[in-house]
Scaffold this active site. Structure first.
Site: not given
Ligand code: ZN
Ligand code: ZN
Length: 311
Positions: A67-68
């Site tokens: 998610d990063h």
């Protein structure tokens, strides 16, 4: 200097919020912007923003959770199509280079600009005459780093009118005064630097932390920061869950800001259990009960980083 959130959700995107990415606009300071993390879909978010990918100068990855990170290969290949010819440096934990090498080579993506990948395990990771960036390890399920961006102080400027009144013409003594030292002219007149030099322009400090439980390194990185960006995946009633998942609550983020004597705190990386901004308002309230200078990160909103004045 402004902060611009491109994604504020934890784990997965929702219709309301995308996964994590934060831009630091440095148009006045460097004619560029920097980014922290690059969740999937970040390049779409940039298209909907005033940011231009060609102006991206540095990109800092906090940790290698998807998610990063999953937006990075796509963003790097699109940058070349959007006027990105200037070099770009990407900083992040070990493993970043292997991830990029494989993603870009398997997809036969061409990157038509100089791309430098710097893997680090904390410390001073960048410095030039106007900025430095330091990093340290936080407390997450995998190695996750925080970044402390320090803008250096700039010397004050000389007051031409006052110098004229002293009868001092431009020359080497100007340089001495500018460095803050007093001078004596050929006529024997002493001029105090403080009398002809304006206050130095104080640099600002912005701290962007990756996913983390509350930890001492967060406080150290955020010490006296003008703006601290801290994850608040959960409201405080879910403190046990936050601990088990290696995340922080609103109140814990606020406590770090308070301990660090930061000036402003912006909470981000919200669990998708919180739908609209309205559902986040109780989280804001509980953080403000500990640290009144708290804001919620809202995508596509500018957060100016104000310069501290006086002492
Ligand atoms: Zn995350
Ligand atoms: Zn994570």
């Amino acid at each position: 200097m402004e902060i611009y959130f491109l994604g504020t959700n934890a784990g997965i995107p929702t219709l309301q919020r995308n996964v994590t990415s934060v831009a630091l606009r440095l148009l006045e300071e460097r004619r560029s912007f920097w980014m922290f993390d690059c969740g999937e879909g970040t390049q779409h978010q940039i298209l909907r923003s005033p940011l231009r990918l060609g102006k991206l100068e540095k990109l800092f990855i906090t940790h290698l959770h998807g998610d990063h990170l999953f937006g990075l290969p796509g963003l790097l290949s699109s940058r070349g199509y959007q006027g990105g010819t200037a070099p770009l440096t990407v900083y992040g934990p070990p493993g970043l280079r292997a991830y990029l090498d494989i993603s870009l080579s398997v997809s036969q993506s061409r990157v038509p600009y100089k791309l430098e990948v710097v893997e680090h395990t904390g410390g001073l990771i960048f410095e030039d005459e106007s900025f430095k960036v330091e990093s340290d390890l936080l407390d997450h399920r995998i190695d996750s780093y925080g970044y402390r961006v320090t803008e250096k102080d700039r010397p004050g400027s000389l007051d031409a009118q006052r110098l004229k009144a002293y009868g001092l013409k431009p020359g080497p003594l100007y340089g001495v005064l500018k460095s803050g030292l007093d001078v004596t002219t050929e006529e024997g007149i002493t001029i105090a630097a403080a009398d002809v030099l304006s206050e130095p322009k104080r640099g600002r400090i912005v701290t962007v932390l990756g996913d983390t439980r509350p930890c001492g390194n967060s406080t150290a990185l955020a010490r006296e920061a003008d703006l601290l960006i801290h994850e608040a995946t959960f409201g405080h009633e879910l403190a046990k869950m936050a601990w088990d998942y290696h995340h922080s609550t609103t109140v814990q983020a606020a406590e770090i800001a308070k301990e660090a004597n930061a000036r402003q705190l912006v909470l981000t990386h919200f669990s998708s259990r919180y739908g609209s901004m309205d559902e986040l308002l109780p989280l804001l309230e509980e953080a403000r009960s500990v640290f009144p200078g708290t804001l919620l990160a809202e995508e596509f909103r500018l957060y100016p980083v104000e310069r501290k004045t006086g002492n």
